[in-house]
Design a protein around this motif. Sequence first.
Motif, PDB file in Angstrom:
ATOM      1  N   UNK A 175     -19.498  -4.363   8.286  1.00 13.99           N
ATOM      2  CA  UNK A 175     -20.611  -5.001   8.094  1.00 13.99           C
ATOM      3  C   UNK A 175     -20.455  -6.193   7.843  1.00 13.99           C
ATOM      4  N   UNK A 176     -21.085  -7.241   7.856  1.00 16.09           N
ATOM      5  CA  UNK A 176     -21.253  -8.604   7.713  1.00 16.09           C
ATOM      6  C   UNK A 176     -22.331  -8.815   6.468  1.00 16.09           C
ATOM      7  N   UNK A 177     -21.762  -9.385   5.234  1.00 21.01           N
ATOM      8  CA  UNK A 177     -22.625  -9.327   3.969  1.00 21.01           C
ATOM      9  C   UNK A 177     -22.275 -10.460   2.992  1.00 21.01           C
ATOM     10  N   UNK A 178     -23.043 -11.398   2.869  1.00 20.96           N
ATOM     11  CA  UNK A 178     -22.950 -12.555   1.807  1.00 20.96           C
ATOM     12  C   UNK A 178     -21.577 -13.195   2.099  1.00 20.96           C
ATOM     13  N   UNK A 211     -15.299   0.447   5.205  1.00 20.98           N
ATOM     14  CA  UNK A 211     -15.707   1.736   4.629  1.00 20.98           C
ATOM     15  C   UNK A 211     -14.656   2.117   3.808  1.00 20.98           C
ATOM     16  N   UNK A 212     -13.465   1.376   4.118  1.00 20.78           N
ATOM     17  CA  UNK A 212     -12.220   2.143   3.261  1.00 20.78           C
ATOM     18  C   UNK A 212     -11.359   0.745   2.778  1.00 20.78           C
ATOM     19  N   UNK A 213     -10.653   1.256   1.858  1.00 20.62           N
ATOM     20  CA  UNK A 213      -9.210   0.160   1.516  1.00 20.62           C
ATOM     21  C   UNK A 213      -8.200   0.459   2.702  1.00 20.62           C
ATOM     22  N   UNK A 214      -7.655  -0.264   3.288  1.00 18.32           N
ATOM     23  CA  UNK A 214      -6.703  -0.145   4.390  1.00 18.32           C
ATOM     24  C   UNK A 214      -5.633   0.420   3.959  1.00 18.32           C
ATOM     25  N   UNK A 273     -24.981   1.231   5.136  1.00 17.44           N
ATOM     26  CA  UNK A 273     -24.263   2.264   5.600  1.00 17.44           C
ATOM     27  C   UNK A 273     -22.875   2.197   5.313  1.00 17.44           C
ATOM     28  N   UNK A 274     -22.435   1.050   5.165  1.00 19.17           N
ATOM     29  CA  UNK A 274     -21.250   1.017   4.617  1.00 19.17           C
ATOM     30  C   UNK A 274     -20.906   1.518   3.281  1.00 19.17           C
ATOM     31  N   UNK A 275     -21.786   1.134   2.290  1.00 15.29           N
ATOM     32  CA  UNK A 275     -21.640   1.503   1.081  1.00 15.29           C
ATOM     33  C   UNK A 275     -21.937   2.936   0.832  1.00 15.29           C
ATOM     34  N   UNK A 276     -22.649   3.673   1.752  1.00 14.93           N
ATOM     35  CA  UNK A 276     -22.798   5.079   1.825  1.00 14.93           C
ATOM     36  C   UNK A 276     -21.437   5.603   2.247  1.00 14.93           C
ATOM     37  N   UNK A 277     -20.977   5.153   3.247  1.00  9.78           N
ATOM     38  CA  UNK A 277     -19.638   5.834   3.642  1.00  9.78           C
ATOM     39  C   UNK A 277     -18.680   5.894   2.629  1.00  9.78           C
ATOM     40  N   UNK A 278     -18.499   4.694   1.989  1.00 10.63           N
ATOM     41  CA  UNK A 278     -17.551   4.452   0.830  1.00 10.63           C
ATOM     42  C   UNK A 278     -17.740   5.598  -0.384  1.00 10.63           C
ATOM     43  N   UNK A 279     -18.669   6.257  -0.651  1.00 12.34           N
ATOM     44  CA  UNK A 279     -18.986   7.334  -1.416  1.00 12.34           C
ATOM     45  C   UNK A 279     -18.041   8.567  -1.057  1.00 12.34           C
ATOM     46  N   UNK A 280     -17.866   8.971   0.276  1.00 16.58           N
ATOM     47  CA  UNK A 280     -17.316   9.782   0.586  1.00 16.58           C
ATOM     48  C   UNK A 280     -15.770   9.918   1.049  1.00 16.58           C
TER      49      UNK A 280
END
Length: 202
Positions: A110-113, A119-122, A92-99
């Motif tokens: 999200x917690x990953x690896x 979802x964005x760059x601060x 879902x985070x990757x999907x949000x980044x597209x827009x």
Amino acid sequence: MTTINTVITNARYDLRDISISQFEDAELRVYANRALRQLDNILSSHASDWTLNEGSLTLSTSDNYVAGPTSCIFINSVWITTTQLTKRSPQQIYDKRKYITSSQQPMYWAHSSGNILFECIPNTAYAAKVYYHKRATELVDGSSMPYSDEFNDPLQEMIILLAHKRNENEPVSDSEIYNFLMDRCLSNAMYRVHTDRVKLDF
């Protein structure tokens, strides 16, 4: 605080190995750490305060992720000042980044690896608070036992059981260790989590 050396010495009485002829200390520490990992899993899965930690992280203006806390089992929540960010799956985070095309204050994570994804760059450097469940430090020679000695007895029992099974050539699975410790430790974890209900004075 009791050390792992003392727990191993006590276990040797049950193993009848005071002379250290059957088991080296290093082997018994391996058994202790194997049991400790499963104990951490049990405590964290029941939201125990024994494993709960608070951490501080800094979000930079160049990345949309930050390294997660060391020895983290899982993360409960992420906050920027008084704003609690909403947890999403990595996909879902990757999907949000597209827009999202501009930098801004993150609202999702999200917690990953081993990383915390946003979802964005601060748009500025943010100080974040992370509440998470953490593994106990691995036991080495001379280490103090974790959790204020509360679980020394079941960990000692587990050392003895694993040592006996080694001599009997009957390996013990991680699920058996988990269930063994669950039976002995769950009540402790649960009564500490319990809080009294607020009574309304009608």
